[in-house]
Design a protein around this motif. Structure first.
Motif, PDB file in Angstrom:
ATOM      1  N   THR A   1       0.975  -1.241   0.021  1.00  0.00           N
ATOM      2  CA  THR A   1      -0.154   0.022   0.045  1.00  0.00           C
ATOM      3  C   THR A   1       0.735   1.390   0.039  1.00  0.00           C
ATOM      4  OG1 THR A   1      -0.242   0.263   2.377  1.00  0.00           O
ATOM      5  CG2 THR A   1      -1.840  -1.357   1.393  1.00  0.00           C
ATOM      6  N   TRP A   2       0.284   2.504  -0.122  1.00  0.00           N
ATOM      7  CA  TRP A   2       0.947   3.596  -0.240  1.00  0.00           C
ATOM      8  C   TRP A   2       1.576   3.786   1.053  1.00  0.00           C
ATOM      9  CZ3 TRP A   2       1.709   6.264  -4.618  1.00  0.00           C
ATOM     10  CH2 TRP A   2       0.833   5.990  -5.839  1.00  0.00           C
ATOM     11  N   THR A   3       1.060   3.599   1.961  1.00  0.00           N
ATOM     12  CA  THR A   3       1.662   3.999   3.423  1.00  0.00           C
ATOM     13  C   THR A   3       2.589   2.817   3.807  1.00  0.00           C
ATOM     14  OG1 THR A   3      -0.434   4.772   4.236  1.00  0.00           O
ATOM     15  CG2 THR A   3       1.205   3.974   5.923  1.00  0.00           C
ATOM     16  N   GLN A   4       2.457   1.635   3.350  1.00  0.00           N
ATOM     17  CA  GLN A   4       3.479   0.578   3.762  1.00  0.00           C
ATOM     18  C   GLN A   4       4.921   0.897   2.695  1.00  0.00           C
ATOM     19  OE1 GLN A   4       1.291  -2.689   2.534  1.00  0.00           O
ATOM     20  NE2 GLN A   4       0.959  -3.355   4.788  1.00  0.00           N
ATOM     21  N   GLY A   5       4.614   1.721   1.750  1.00  0.00           N
ATOM     22  CA  GLY A   5       5.877   1.922   0.906  1.00  0.00           C
ATOM     23  C   GLY A   5       6.847   2.680   1.675  1.00  0.00           C
ATOM     24  N   VAL A   6       6.427   3.554   2.649  1.00  0.00           N
ATOM     25  CA  VAL A   6       7.488   4.213   3.600  1.00  0.00           C
ATOM     26  C   VAL A   6       8.378   3.397   4.039  1.00  0.00           C
ATOM     27  CG1 VAL A   6       7.730   5.987   5.424  1.00  0.00           C
ATOM     28  CG2 VAL A   6       5.962   6.005   3.661  1.00  0.00           C
TER      29      VAL A   6
END
Length: 456
Positions: free
Chosen positions: A105-110
């Protein structure tokens, strides 16, 4: 005929009449995943063919070498002590981080991008999150943006300290190593106190930051600034005014401004050639336009100029941090939109994931809808409108840019990073060819590459 050199696409072997019987297959072994072939050498044979001269030899510097800033391989052609040709070979630390982001997900990409340039993880997080926020059409709250600035400038100091420490050690100044890593521990202790981790923080999230700062953060940051104000002048005494250090760097690794522009080199290497290009000033982001600071430059265009620029940049970072102490006011640290805001409360975490029992109890006690929303936001993530964006920031090594592509889903379609270490590395031949082999070490150190960013 051109068909004489055709290869079998299934095996990669020469299928011409002359090559069919003479080919040597690569060594292989069978595993549970299938047969694995071991191929080594790369373009080594081509390099040797280029060096068919009586007085020249070809050697490998790295990838297991203490003076290549990590697993970097330099293929050097030498004539005596003079470097006649240099080739940099990368890929020994490849992690596939960009591709991994497409499966999260976009948050997990961090949590992936923070591990690229592992000496400046917060910059990776910031550049990525600014890109996601551009696609979402949102902006983090003022307090969160100023916290981001403060954390990045603390991180910039730590990164430059490692440059001095490792560069000094590689050139024989072991005191630089002990001093540099002593000060870097102060940086890491502070970052651990503020974010919870020494490095790979995943603290900057799309929409803001993971949690608010501790209640006594101002006292801790003020103590750090005071400590660095006392210790940074020691570097001028130990190195700047030291004739051996000066003579070792002056005139070495020369790269003028036109060569920097032709090669796409940015950061302290470009600024040491006289061009004050700093994205914090040229294209301000995260409220950098509200801060007063100078962009250090030099006209030396060599290792000495790069050293001077980085030392002065640490002073300027302290100047920005002092302003942060005055500017950061109470307020939210995450956007109000609950369809985007990450629900974790890391400060009271009990399971290592930031979902405390109190938080889960509150969510479950409110309504079934809130529980479902929390579950879907954590597991599936939020949707990002279709489009693409390029988000550049000024990292300790130069322009760090994130090109993000969305198809309107909960995961990126493509994540590609313009990593400054990768781009700056191509300047090494221009810096080193024609010089002494000992000066290659100084040139590599002055570029300050991080191989985690190169081989992302």
């Amino acid at each position: 005929m051109t068909t004489d050199r055709l290869a079998d696409v299934s095996t990669g072997t020469d299928t011409s009449d002359t090559g069919r019987d003479s080919v040597d297959y690569a060594e292989s072994r069978d595993t549970t995943e299938g047969r694995i072939y071991h191929v080594s050498g790369g373009d080594w044979d081509d390099v040797l063919e280029d060096a068919q001269h009586d007085e020249r030899i070809v050697i490998n510097m790295g990838p297991q070498h203490p003076s290549t800033h990590g697993v970097l391989r330099l293929v050097l052609e030498l004539e005596g002590e003079t470097v006649t040709q240099l080739r940099s070979v990368i890929g020994y630390l490849h992690t596939g981080i960009e591709k991994n982001c497409e499966y999260r997900t976009w948050t997990q990409g961090v949590t992936f991008v923070t591990r690229m340039d592992y000496l400046s993880p917060l910059f990776n997080e910031l550049g990525y999150c600014l890109g996601v926020e551009k696609l979402l059409g949102i902006r983090a709250p003022r307090r969160a943006e100023l916290i981001r600035v403060m954390l990045c400038e603390i991180n910039r100091i730590g990164s430059h300290l490692v440059y001095i420490a490792t560069g000094g050690m590689e050139l024989g100044a072991t005191t630089a190593m002990t001093f540099g890593f002593r000060e870097r521990e102060e940086v890491l202790h502070l970052l651990e106190y503020l974010t919870g981790l020494r490095m790979n923080h995943a603290f900057i999230r799309p929409g803001g930051v993971a949690q608010d700062l501790p209640t006594d953060w101002k006292e801790k940051v003020s103590e750090f600034v005071k400590t660095m104000d006392e210790r940074l002048p020691l570097y001028d005494k130990l190195f700047t005014g030291q004739p051996i250090w000066r003579n070792r760097l002056k005139g070495v690794g020369y790269l003028p401004v036109d060569a920097c522009l032709a090669l796409g080199v940015t950061g302290p290497v470009l600024r040491s050639a006289g061009l004050p290009w700093d994205l914090r000033k040229i294209e301000p982001y995260s409220r950098y336009d509200e801060f007063e600071f100078d962009v250090p430059t030099s006209t030396e265009a060599d290792c000495w100029g790069r050293y001077l620029c980085r030392v002065e940049e640490m002073h300027q970072s302290l100047r920005i941090i002092r302003q942060c102490l005055k500017k950061i006011e109470p307020g939210p640290v995450m956007v109000e939109d609950r369809k985007i805001a990450w629900p974790a409360q890391l400060s009271i975490s009990s399971d290592g994931m930031g979902n405390s029992l109190e938080l889960v109890r509150k969510i479950m006690g409110q309504s079934m809808e809130s529980l479902i929303h929390h579950f879907k936001l954590v597991t599936e993530g939020f949707k990002v409108p279709a489009g693409q964006v390029y988000s550049p920031i000024e990292s300790p090594r130069g322009e760090l840019g994130f090109h993000l592509v969305s198809d309107g889903g909960t995961r990126p379609v493509r994540v590609h990073v313009r990593e400054p270490s990768f781009v700056n590395l191509q300047s090494l031949p221009a810096m080193s060819e024609g010089g002494l082999v000992a000066d290659v070490i100084a040139a590599v150190a002055s570029v300050d590459p991080v191989m985690g960013g190169v081989d992302r």
